[in-house]
Design an enzyme around this catalytic site. Sequence first.
Site, PDB file in Angstrom:
ATOM      1  CG  HIS A  14     -25.278  10.964  37.779  1.00  9.81           C
ATOM      2  ND1 HIS A  14     -24.328  11.530  38.611  1.00  9.81           N
ATOM      3  CD2 HIS A  14     -25.455   9.695  38.231  1.00  9.81           C
ATOM      4  CE1 HIS A  14     -23.947  10.632  39.519  1.00  9.81           C
ATOM      5  NE2 HIS A  14     -24.635   9.507  39.307  1.00  9.81           N
ATOM      6  CG  HIS A  16     -26.261   4.600  38.297  1.00 11.08           C
ATOM      7  ND1 HIS A  16     -24.953   4.206  38.143  1.00 11.08           N
ATOM      8  CD2 HIS A  16     -26.221   5.814  38.911  1.00 11.08           C
ATOM      9  CE1 HIS A  16     -24.156   5.130  38.671  1.00 11.08           C
ATOM     10  NE2 HIS A  16     -24.894   6.124  39.137  1.00 11.08           N
ATOM     11  CG  HIS A 194     -20.207   8.028  40.199  1.00 11.50           C
ATOM     12  ND1 HIS A 194     -20.459   7.726  38.895  1.00 11.50           N
ATOM     13  CD2 HIS A 194     -21.405   7.968  40.850  1.00 11.50           C
ATOM     14  CE1 HIS A 194     -21.765   7.484  38.755  1.00 11.50           C
ATOM     15  NE2 HIS A 194     -22.364   7.622  39.934  1.00 11.50           N
ATOM     16  CD  GLU A 197     -22.372   9.196  45.647  1.00 11.56           C
ATOM     17  OE1 GLU A 197     -21.626   8.364  45.093  1.00 11.56           O
ATOM     18  OE2 GLU A 197     -23.599   9.013  45.802  1.00 11.56           O
ATOM     19  CG  ASP A 275     -27.247   8.670  41.548  1.00 12.56           C
ATOM     20  OD1 ASP A 275     -26.603   8.068  40.675  1.00 12.56           O
ATOM     21  OD2 ASP A 275     -26.796   8.865  42.703  1.00 12.56           O
ATOM     22  CG  ASP A 276     -29.167   4.818  41.526  1.00 11.07           C
ATOM     23  OD1 ASP A 276     -28.879   3.976  40.666  1.00 11.07           O
ATOM     24  OD2 ASP A 276     -28.313   5.536  42.092  1.00 11.07           O
TER      25      ASP A 276
HETATM   26  N1  HPA Z   1     -22.704   6.305  43.514  1.00 10.75           N
HETATM   27  C1  HPA Z   1     -21.893   5.299  43.272  1.00 10.75           C
HETATM   28  N2  HPA Z   1     -22.294   4.184  42.662  1.00 10.75           N
HETATM   29  C2  HPA Z   1     -23.552   4.103  42.264  1.00 10.75           C
HETATM   30  C3  HPA Z   1     -24.439   5.122  42.490  1.00 10.75           C
HETATM   31  C4  HPA Z   1     -23.989   6.299  43.137  1.00 10.75           C
HETATM   32  O1  HPA Z   1     -24.712   7.277  43.376  1.00 10.75           O
HETATM   33  N3  HPA Z   1     -25.623   4.716  41.976  1.00 10.75           N
HETATM   34  C5  HPA Z   1     -25.449   3.492  41.439  1.00 10.75           C
HETATM   35  N4  HPA Z   1     -24.186   3.115  41.613  1.00 10.75           N
HETATM   36 ZN    ZN Z   2     -24.445   7.730  40.325  1.00  9.47          ZN
END
Ligand code: HPA
Ligand code: ZN
Length: 335
Positions: A14, A16, A194, A197, A275-276
């Site tokens: 996971h 991006h 996703h 969340e 994630d990021d």
């Molecule tokens: N959630 C949804 N969209 C996203 C995320 C995330 O954590 N990171 C980058 N795009």
């Molecule tokens: Zn994500």
Amino acid sequence: MEDFVRGLPKAELHLHIEGTLEPEMMFALAARNGVSLPYASVEAVRAAYEFENLQSFLDIYYAGAACLLHEQDFYDLTWAYLERARADGVRHAEIFFDPQTHTGRGVAFATVVGGIHRALEDGRDRLGVTSGLIMCFLRDRSAEAAAETLQAALPHKALLLGVGLDSAEVGHPPSKFAAVFERARAEGLRAVAHAGEEGPAAYVWEALDVLGVERVDHGVRSAEDATLVARLAAEQVPLTMCPLSNVRLRVFDRIENHNIMRLHDAGVLVTVNSDDPPYFGGYVGENYLAVQRAFGLDRGQLRDLAANSIAASFMPGDRKAELTAELNAYVQAAG
Ligand code: HPA
Ligand code: ZN
């Protein structure tokens, strides 16, 4: 313990790629490409990483992505991630990208996928990191736009592992994308999304039953529905969880209240991911360490999380066996 965690052979599932843009690279690319940024300095960008929720993060994430224009930009971005991931023990990565963020600015699909893919090939050859690419549809845009994106992607299908769904979740349920996921799966692409969340457990049900996903990204709100948790456990549907992201986007107030280990104890196949990373305070090693510290995990529990990441991946069986053997040898050598 820190050395043990960083050296632990693992898969990241996971991540991006646009969300790996470090502020320094953002400025370097903006200068190289003559793009003006809404920030005065690297420090000003870092100071903006103070998020209220998912949307406040996405606003900054999309602004940063605007400095990516050329094939080499996508290569440089991806290569920088692979080097950092390798230093954190990543041996296999399944990477999200958001083509609509770029094609909407006039950057061709082939430019995006070409640069990322060239870096992934070099990552395999020079770092020993295998990988796959998962194309995400932006769920806050229309189902028609997603269908057009899939159409544009099909000539490059050989470079793609699967499709996913990201961006602003609430109000954009998985069912909105039923048709495009059905088409993608018919084309032989794997499906993830996703869900859960910020959105409710009902979105996780939809991701499973309407989109036919094999993994759920985040999925933390599944815990609100005991029947769903029982199903995830019984079917061993992996959750790709991102603990530092969830704290920074205020899904949980603190890491100690994250539900990853509770879901693990309920039999769910949980994995740890970043994630990021620059936006949320750390790459995958940092996420493992945060969970280790919060829950006092021992080496055996960390090994189990790494083993889950291998099991949950879309690697072919022989690569899974190879990484599992590497993981077991590593843990044994560590004593
Ligand atoms: N959630 C949804 N969209 C996203 C995320 C995330 O954590 N990171 C980058 N795009
Ligand atoms: Zn994500």
